[in-house]
Each structure stands twice: as structure tokens, then as C-alpha cells.
Scaffold this active site. Structure first.
Site, PDB file in Angstrom:
ATOM      1  CB  SER A 146     -18.445 -45.807  -7.948  1.00 48.99           C
ATOM      2  OG  SER A 146     -19.016 -47.063  -8.931  1.00 48.99           O
ATOM      3  CG  HIS A 147     -20.923 -50.362  -6.252  1.00 50.62           C
ATOM      4  ND1 HIS A 147     -18.948 -49.339  -7.019  1.00 50.62           N
ATOM      5  CD2 HIS A 147     -20.016 -50.578  -5.900  1.00 50.62           C
ATOM      6  CE1 HIS A 147     -18.396 -50.530  -6.187  1.00 50.62           C
ATOM      7  NE2 HIS A 147     -19.121 -51.178  -5.167  1.00 50.62           N
ATOM      8  CG  ASP A 306     -20.233 -43.679 -11.688  1.00 49.48           C
ATOM      9  OD1 ASP A 306     -20.480 -44.675 -11.067  1.00 49.48           O
ATOM     10  OD2 ASP A 306     -18.802 -43.778 -11.846  1.00 49.48           O
ATOM     11  CB  SER A 393     -15.935 -54.681 -10.125  1.00 47.84           C
ATOM     12  OG  SER A 393     -15.460 -53.626 -11.059  1.00 47.84           O
TER      13      SER A 393
END
Length: 549
Positions: A146-147, A306, A393
Site C-alpha cells: 500500500s502506501h 496500489d 485512512s
């Protein structure tokens, strides 16, 4: 946490990950199966770690891929496994390792043609659309952290419902993978990559066209086009880089990509609040490169690598707080989707803003408050019970116009396009709409805090009994709820939430660090929020003390 002095500033050479060293570590470091930190561990979004720490190495991916191959065989899934990867450096190596194992196990795998990148929501969409027309059950894997910073890798499994696997499934995969690691990978089937990629079962596939062509059934792209909304896009070096030009061409949208660089060091990023390179599209520091363009576009958007998260930049307010945008998106969608079921609920995580509660009440919609993790929304979105599921989030998804499922994983693309739809249809951007909510309900102040916690304290907090909380008041107000289970589904929240009329806090232990996190919100003012923070720490400390810690 103190803000790093260079937060929001462009990365320098010394900030960059040594990619050759990272890739060498992936292949050369073998994890110690007896070391918990180096075992396979599926959190809320799959197994994550860094190769240099012995936490995301070739051995891990060999073991996880074998465990998935065995699991899907046991479940009788005979359809394709849709395989996607993002732009992190370790994703490429993990992709090749996974292909070696899946090919050797005879798994039918679809990967993006020309070895391109595939967003998380596209994998979910592909699984769902395939299974709607076939009985042999497709599932998927997304290779992404992800991040997370460039040094990290990630690997997650999505079963036939298209969403993140729940803990019952991930425990089976995790336990089998760790058993394989402990057995020096005995039992792992593997075919050398040059042969594996040539197997008939391993197929190149066009993910882009079917996903983009279907967008018209979930977002009003015609309204965006007709209103001539000018959209700016920063891909943040992510897996959706090839999608925006196709979206623009397919629907005649005015989209300008201000950054389409792919670089495994992510050297084009601005540093996040802690001085690290982190592709967090909800962070004003990480997003400073796009925020500077806010006056050049009607709406500007960014997504993490993503593409399961969204960042929305408006002319009127710059980067929107994720909680603010979720509240606006919910109000708009449930007012502009007439074919949705009148009983479709609003899904939120219990650490999301209470502004969402007020919006749901205004809409006369059921609110379903669940623990942290998008997996809790999967069944509801799949069945249509939830019209929307979102978390603080900056991750969310929602139903098609006809009320059927679109994706059961977070979709940053449709949330980005929805911001443009809101402006096109109403004539006002999402930040303006949030101000209307503030005028009606007040201006909540939301904050997250981190505090130290040892392993024993984290165990206590994760399985806390409300009776251990003796406080009767929080920040001068009577406590009206002490929650260790989510109101929406009675699932354990893995922590504690304390609620008053005008504020709340939730405390949860970190799954990866010796800390616990306190989320808090006040509908009064900053002084009230500061008092909530202070007393929240006291309440948690008192619970630790009562448990003998």
C-alpha cells in the site's frame, strides 16, 4: 509526534532506498522461522515487511504462494487467480516468485499484459465480474504494501468475494506458510521462472479495458464530461498510472496527469510528517507536490501505490481531511442513487469521525460501525446491505447505480472520480459541502496520538474488559459508552472506545510496533480535545495498572 523539519519538502539523495541492496537482500537473506518478527504474519492488509529486516524475502513468498495454492485447491476454486502488483521494488521480485509456485501447482493465473501494474480495486472488480458469470470460482492476489515506504513489500489474498480475506482464511494461509518455513520449504512446488511464465496456465490479460469500460455504471462520468470539470492527477508513482489516459479517452474527460513517473525509490515524493518517503495520499506533507496545483484544476486527486486510497484536493480548501470527504461522499451518494435499496446501510470504522453518524441520521440510514479493517465491509458490500463502506485512512467503496456490488476492496479511483461528479452535479466542490455540514452540526476536531506500550500492555489493551475502566467522566462529560466490541457487528475491536455526548477516544495496540494508538475527536474545541487526549492516556494507564502492569 513531532513534525520532521523537512516534512513536505522534496526528497534528497540521502533519503532514498538503496534498491540494489534491497533486491539482493530479498534473495540472499533467509528468515529465521523461530523469530516472530521474521515469520509470515497477515495483518489487516496481508503480510508486509522489508527484505533487509528478514521480514519480506523470497522464502516468505514461496511459502505464502504454496499455502494459497493448497488453500484454493482445498476449497475447490478452479477459476483463475487474478494476480496484480504495484510499483514498489519488492513487488516485481515477489511477482516472479509467486509465478514460479503457482505455475508448478497448476494454478491458472491472469496477470497484466506487458507485465504492467494493477490496482487493488481492479483485482477485486475482476474477481467479482468473473464470478458473476462463472461457477468455477476465481480469487486473487495483490502484491503491495500500500502506501508504505519504498523499502517495504506486501502480499495479500482476496478470496472469491473479492475483498481482503478475513482472519479465518488468513490464519490458515499464515499457519501453513510458517510451517513450510520451519520445514526449510519442503513441500513447496516451484518451477524456474523462464519455464513458469511460458506455461499455458499463466496468461497475460488486459485488466484496464473491462474496468474502465464499467466505470460508467458506478460514477456519473457523463455529468463530469458535460460540466467540463478539469481534473488534475498525481499518480504518486502508483499502479494506476496507465488507467487515467484510458479513462480520459474513453469518456472524453479533461484529465491532466501532472506526474506519471515510475521510480522504485519514489524520489519525486515530498517527505511525510516523520521525514520518511511514504506515498500517503491523505497526508498534506506527502501530497504537497499536488497541492501546489490546486488552483490549476477544478478537482485534483492522488492515490497511493496500489490505488486503494484517495486524496482529494479542492480549490476552496486544498487537501481534504479523509473524514471530511467520507462524510460528504456519504451524504451525496445516498441522495443521488435512487435505485439503491432504501435499507442499504452506511458502513464506517469505529475510529472514523462522528460527523458520519450525524449524516447517517440525517439521511435516515442505518449506521453500521465496525472494527478497523476493510474486511469488515466485504460481506455488506457484496450483498448490497451496505451502500457505502469507508475507513478513516482514506479508503472506501460503494455500490453501482443499480445497487449491486462494484468492488469489495477499497477503490481510490471511483472515490477520486466521485469528487468530480459531486462538483459537476451540484456546482460545489466537496469542501464546500463539508462546510454546510459544519454549519449544521459543528466543526469536529479529529486527532491521532501514539504512546509507548510493551508486549504485555498491548495484550491487555487488545482484550480489555470494560470493567477495568473505572472512570465515569471524560473531559468533564459523563461517559455514555465503553466499547470493546463494535456496535455494528459485535466483533472485538482489539482495544477500547469511550464515548461522551461531544467527544470520544479509541485506543488500539499496534500490530507491528511497541506502541498503542489513540484516535480522538471533539465537537467542542481544541482545549476539549487536549483534555480528551490527556484523560484517555490516564484511563488506559489505569487499566494497565489494574491488570498489574
Amino acid at each position: 509526534m513531532a513534525i520532521h523539519p523537512r516534512a513536505g519538502q522534496p526528497a534528497k539523495a540521502e533519503d532514498l532506498t538503496n534498491i540494489p541492496q534491497l533486491m539482493s537482500d530479498y534473495y540472499l537473506i533467509s528468515p529465521d522461522p523461530s523469530n516472530v518478527a521474521q515469520q509470515v504474519s497477515f495483518g489487516t492488509s496481508g503480510h508486509r515487511g522489508c527484505a533487509s529486516d528478514g521480514a519480506f524475502n523470497q522464502d516468505h513468498i514461496l511459502a505464502i504462494s504454496q499455502a494459497i495454492a493448497e488453500y484454493r485447491k482445498e476449497q475447490g476454486y478452479q477459476g483463475p487467480l487474478f494476480l496484480g502488483k504495484d510499483t514498489h521494488a519488492l513487488s516485481e521480485s515477489a511477482f516472479r516468485t509467486a509465478i514460479e509456485v503457482f505455475a508448478a501447482n497448476g494454478v491458472s493465473v491472469f496477470y497484466q499484459q506487458d507485465f504492467g501494474f494493477t490496482p487493488t480495486p481492479v483485482i477485486s472488480h475482476a474477481i467479482l465480474t468473473y464470478n458473476a458469470e462463472h461457477s468455477d470460482k476465481a480469487d486473487g492476489v495483490v502484491i503491495t504494501p500500500s502506501h508504505n515506504p519504498p523499502r517495504d513489500g506486501g502480499f495479500k489474498y482476496n478470496p472469491p468475494n473479492g475483498g481482503p480475506a478475513d482472519t479465518n482464511v488468513t490464519k490458515i494461509i499464515q499457519d501453513r506458510a510458517n510451517a513450510l518455513l520451519a520445514a526449510d520449504l519442503a513441500g513447496v512446488k516451484r518451477l524456474a521462472y523462464p519455464q513458469a511464465i511460458q506455461c499455458a496456465e499463466i496468461k497475460a490479460y488486459d485488466y484496464i479495458t473491462p474496468y474502465v469500460d464499467d466505470l460508467k455504471n458506478v460514477v456519473d462520468v457523463k455529468a463530469i464530461r458535460d460540466a467540463k470539470i478539469k481534473i488534475g492527477v498525481d499518480t504518486l508513482g502508483g499502479s494506476g498510472v496507465a488507467y487515467w489516459p484510458v479513462i480520459a479517452k474513453t469518456y472524453g474527460l479533461d484529465i491532466e496527469v501532472v506526474n506519471d513517473r515510475i521510480d522504485p525509490t519514489f524520489s519525486f515524493m515530498s517527505l511525510d510528517k516523520d521525514g520518511k518517503i511514504r506515498m500517503d495520499c491523505s497526508s498534506p506533507y506527502a501530497m504537497s507536490g499536488l497541492i501546489q496545483y490546486k488552483d490549476h484544476f477544478d478537482i485534483a486527486v492522488g492515490n497511493d501505490p496500489d490505488y486503494d486510497r484517495h486524496g482529494i484536493v479542492t480549490k476552496s480548501a486544498g487537501l481534504m481531511n479523509p473524514n471530511h470527504y467520507l462524510a460528504v461522499a456519504i451524504e451525496y451518494l445516498f441522495s443521488h442513487r435512487p435505485n439503491w435499496s432504501k435499507t442499504a446501510a452506511v458502513g464506517k470504522t469505529l475510529v472514523s469521525s462522528s460527523m458520519i453518524d450525524k449524516v447517517a441520521q440525517k439521511l435516515n440510514r442505518k449506521l453500521c460501525e465496525v472494527p478497523v479493517g476493510f474486511k469488515w465491509f466485504v460481506d455488506g458490500l457484496y450483498s448490497g446491505e451496505f451502500g457505502f463502506g469507508g475507513e478513516e485512512s482514506a479508503g472506501a467503496s460503494f455500490l453501482r447505480f443499480d445497487g449491486s456490488v462494484w468492488s469489495t476492496d477499497k477503490d481510490g479511483i471511483i472515490l477520486a472520480l466521485l469528487a468530480a461528479e459531486i462538483l459537476a452535479v451540484t456546482g460545489h466542490d466537496p469542501a464546500w459541502h463539508y462546510q454546510q455540514l459544519v454549519e449544521s452540526y459543528g466543526a469536529p476536531i479529529y486527532q491521532r496520538f501514539e504512546a509507548s506500550a510493551n508486549a504485555e500492555q498491548k495484550v491487555v489493551l487488545k482484550s480489555l474488559d470494560p470493567s477495568l475502566v473505572e472512570a465515569k467522566e471524560l473531559a468533564g462529560e459523563p461517559i455514555i459508552a465503553k466499547l470493546t466490541q463494535a456496535p455494528g457487528n459485535n466483533a472485538d475491536i482489539g482495544g477500547l472506545k469511550v464515548v461522551t455526548e461531544h467527544g470520544w477516544f479509541a485506543a488500539r495496540p499496534s500490530g507491528t510496533e511497541d506502541i498503542y494508538k489513540i484516535y480522538m475527536e471533539s465537537f467542542k474545541d481544541k482545549d476539549h480535545l487536549d483534555l480528551i487526549e490527556k484523560e484517555a492516556q490516564q484511563i488506559v494507564s489505569a487499566a494497565f495498572a489494574k491488570a498489574g502492569l
